[in-house]
Design a protein around this motif. Sequence first.
Motif, PDB file in Angstrom:
ATOM      1  N   ARG A   1      72.801  40.723  49.707  1.00  0.00           N
ATOM      2  CA  ARG A   1      71.531  40.880  50.399  1.00  0.00           C
ATOM      3  C   ARG A   1      71.748  41.610  51.723  1.00  0.00           C
ATOM      4  NH1 ARG A   1      69.757  34.923  52.732  1.00  0.00           N
ATOM      5  NH2 ARG A   1      71.573  34.554  54.055  1.00  0.00           N
TER       6      ARG A   1
ATOM      7  N   ASP B   1      69.989  42.707  55.763  1.00  0.00           N
ATOM      8  CA  ASP B   1      69.431  42.007  56.912  1.00  0.00           C
ATOM      9  C   ASP B   1      67.933  42.254  57.061  1.00  0.00           C
ATOM     10  OD1 ASP B   1      71.866  40.961  57.556  1.00  0.00           O
ATOM     11  OD2 ASP B   1      72.397  42.546  58.968  1.00  0.00           O
TER      12      ASP B   1
ATOM     13  N   PRO C   1      63.859  41.694  56.613  1.00  0.00           N
ATOM     14  CA  PRO C   1      63.117  40.425  56.734  1.00  0.00           C
ATOM     15  C   PRO C   1      62.951  39.694  55.412  1.00  0.00           C
ATOM     16  CG  PRO C   1      62.056  42.142  58.034  1.00  0.00           C
ATOM     17  CD  PRO C   1      63.131  42.813  57.234  1.00  0.00           C
ATOM     18  N   TRP C   2      62.662  40.442  54.332  1.00  0.00           N
ATOM     19  CA  TRP C   2      62.452  39.763  53.050  1.00  0.00           C
ATOM     20  C   TRP C   2      63.733  39.179  52.480  1.00  0.00           C
ATOM     21  CZ3 TRP C   2      61.958  45.102  53.660  1.00  0.00           C
ATOM     22  CH2 TRP C   2      62.986  45.860  53.128  1.00  0.00           C
ATOM     23  N   ALA C   3      64.902  39.622  52.961  1.00  0.00           N
ATOM     24  CA  ALA C   3      66.168  39.139  52.422  1.00  0.00           C
ATOM     25  C   ALA C   3      66.468  37.705  52.839  1.00  0.00           C
ATOM     26  CB  ALA C   3      67.307  40.057  52.875  1.00  0.00           C
ATOM     27  N   ARG C   4      65.678  37.156  53.767  1.00  0.00           N
ATOM     28  CA  ARG C   4      65.920  35.796  54.237  1.00  0.00           C
ATOM     29  C   ARG C   4      65.058  34.762  53.513  1.00  0.00           C
ATOM     30  NH1 ARG C   4      65.617  37.234  60.719  1.00  0.00           N
ATOM     31  NH2 ARG C   4      67.106  38.964  60.675  1.00  0.00           N
ATOM     32  N   SER C   5      64.395  35.188  52.444  1.00  0.00           N
ATOM     33  CA  SER C   5      63.495  34.274  51.741  1.00  0.00           C
ATOM     34  C   SER C   5      64.222  33.316  50.811  1.00  0.00           C
ATOM     35  CB  SER C   5      62.470  35.079  50.938  1.00  0.00           C
ATOM     36  OG  SER C   5      63.109  35.885  49.963  1.00  0.00           O
ATOM     37  N   TYR C   6      65.499  33.530  50.551  1.00  0.00           N
ATOM     38  CA  TYR C   6      66.210  32.675  49.598  1.00  0.00           C
ATOM     39  C   TYR C   6      66.269  31.234  50.088  1.00  0.00           C
ATOM     40  CZ  TYR C   6      69.812  31.016  46.400  1.00  0.00           C
ATOM     41  OH  TYR C   6      70.503  30.305  45.453  1.00  0.00           O
ATOM     42  N   GLY C   7      66.554  31.040  51.370  1.00  0.00           N
ATOM     43  CA  GLY C   7      66.608  29.682  51.908  1.00  0.00           C
ATOM     44  C   GLY C   7      65.276  28.964  51.800  1.00  0.00           C
TER      45      GLY C   7
ATOM     46  N   SER D   1      64.848  38.058  47.605  1.00  0.00           N
ATOM     47  CA  SER D   1      65.816  38.340  48.660  1.00  0.00           C
ATOM     48  C   SER D   1      66.557  39.653  48.434  1.00  0.00           C
ATOM     49  CB  SER D   1      66.839  37.196  48.753  1.00  0.00           C
ATOM     50  OG  SER D   1      66.203  35.981  49.077  1.00  0.00           O
TER      51      SER D   1
ATOM     52  N   VAL E   1      57.484  35.174  54.604  1.00  0.00           N
ATOM     53  CA  VAL E   1      58.790  34.770  55.132  1.00  0.00           C
ATOM     54  C   VAL E   1      59.058  35.445  56.475  1.00  0.00           C
ATOM     55  CG1 VAL E   1      61.270  34.872  54.707  1.00  0.00           C
ATOM     56  CG2 VAL E   1      59.716  34.282  52.845  1.00  0.00           C
TER      57      VAL E   1
ATOM     58  N   LEU F   1      59.621  33.488  60.223  1.00  0.00           N
ATOM     59  CA  LEU F   1      60.738  33.716  61.139  1.00  0.00           C
ATOM     60  C   LEU F   1      60.243  34.206  62.497  1.00  0.00           C
ATOM     61  CD1 LEU F   1      63.207  35.449  58.653  1.00  0.00           C
ATOM     62  CD2 LEU F   1      63.258  33.091  59.453  1.00  0.00           C
TER      63      LEU F   1
END
Length: 383
Positions: A65, A67, A69-75, A153, A186, A190
Amino acid sequence: MNRSTGLARLLHALRAPAASRSNAVPAGAWWLWALGLATAASRTTNPLLLGLLVGVAGYVVAARRTDAPWARSYGAFVKLGLFVVGVRLVFSVLLGSSVPGTRLLFTLPEVPLPDWAQGVRVGGQVTAEQLVFALYDGAKLATLLICVGAANSLANPARLLKSLPGALYEAGVAVVVAMTFAPNMVADVLRLRTARRLRGRPTGGVAAVLQIGLPVLEGALERSVALAASMDARGYGRTAQVPPAVRHTTNALTLGGLLGVCAGTYGLLAAQGAVYGLPLLGAGLVAALAGLKLGGRRSVRTRYRPDRWGARAWLVAGSGVLVAAALIVAGSADPEALHPGVVPLSPPVLPLWPAAAVLAGLLPAAVAPVPPSASPVDPEEQP
């Protein structure tokens, strides 16, 4: 010396290159990979296999993944999956279960219900068997959500919109809102949490979630609708004049094919539907692809630097399809291994060859291009 040099060249050729605009894996390949893992999760309730699927998805997301913004949706999807498991257990405790059990854990006060609500109870005895069954069932749904979160993500939503077939351009507003709502939500979460932290306000707890929730939903929807409006202003969705017969044929093939895909997918998810589900799914895919191909003739919109499906993209998508096919075959060959019983209560056993097939989903972590340490959003990638 020649052998060592040849081996070194082979390893260098197989090594994943650095990601760039020319070799990035298309968003559709990531979605096919994730949907393959989700299909595999829908075929089993074995917690060991489900945990292995979550681990495979998490490892690939961590390795590939960016950096953005959409790449942080996994958590967020992992937390949602855990919430689903908790809700499933709470409902099992409060409303009971049809699973018979002998290991009584505790007894809740039972609420008397009228005669028309026979078969439903609130409270009563809670057994270990029913809780284990609810845990398996909730873990299955949680794994499905986590696999979808992995696709969100890894796949750039803007590039996914660019890859849509021309037959779907007329539904551009609905498609844009559907595909960009979750990534925008997401990113808004953030952003608002960072703003609250800078102001010294709490970011956790029920009160903070309630204060953040409505602005997040409103902002994500507004950004998605604004993107759809800007695309419409730039000519997205404009169609050329075609004969009525071609237009009706396109609509019939696309709609009939999508209905066939839905019916076939439901058959694959059902316990006894694998016999007719796969042929129906195949026929629906053929009809839908034919309709989408024919509908592409109506599009007068050109694509700027379209994504190319190279060997690495096919390997990414094929690994997910392989995992799904292996679990479907395993479910027909040895259903007890994929659906461990809870009566009598016994620990689940990890089936070896289905577990080895699930590990094939790790292939994208080795063949997909390595993203840079920072991947800012490119304005040219906006459709």
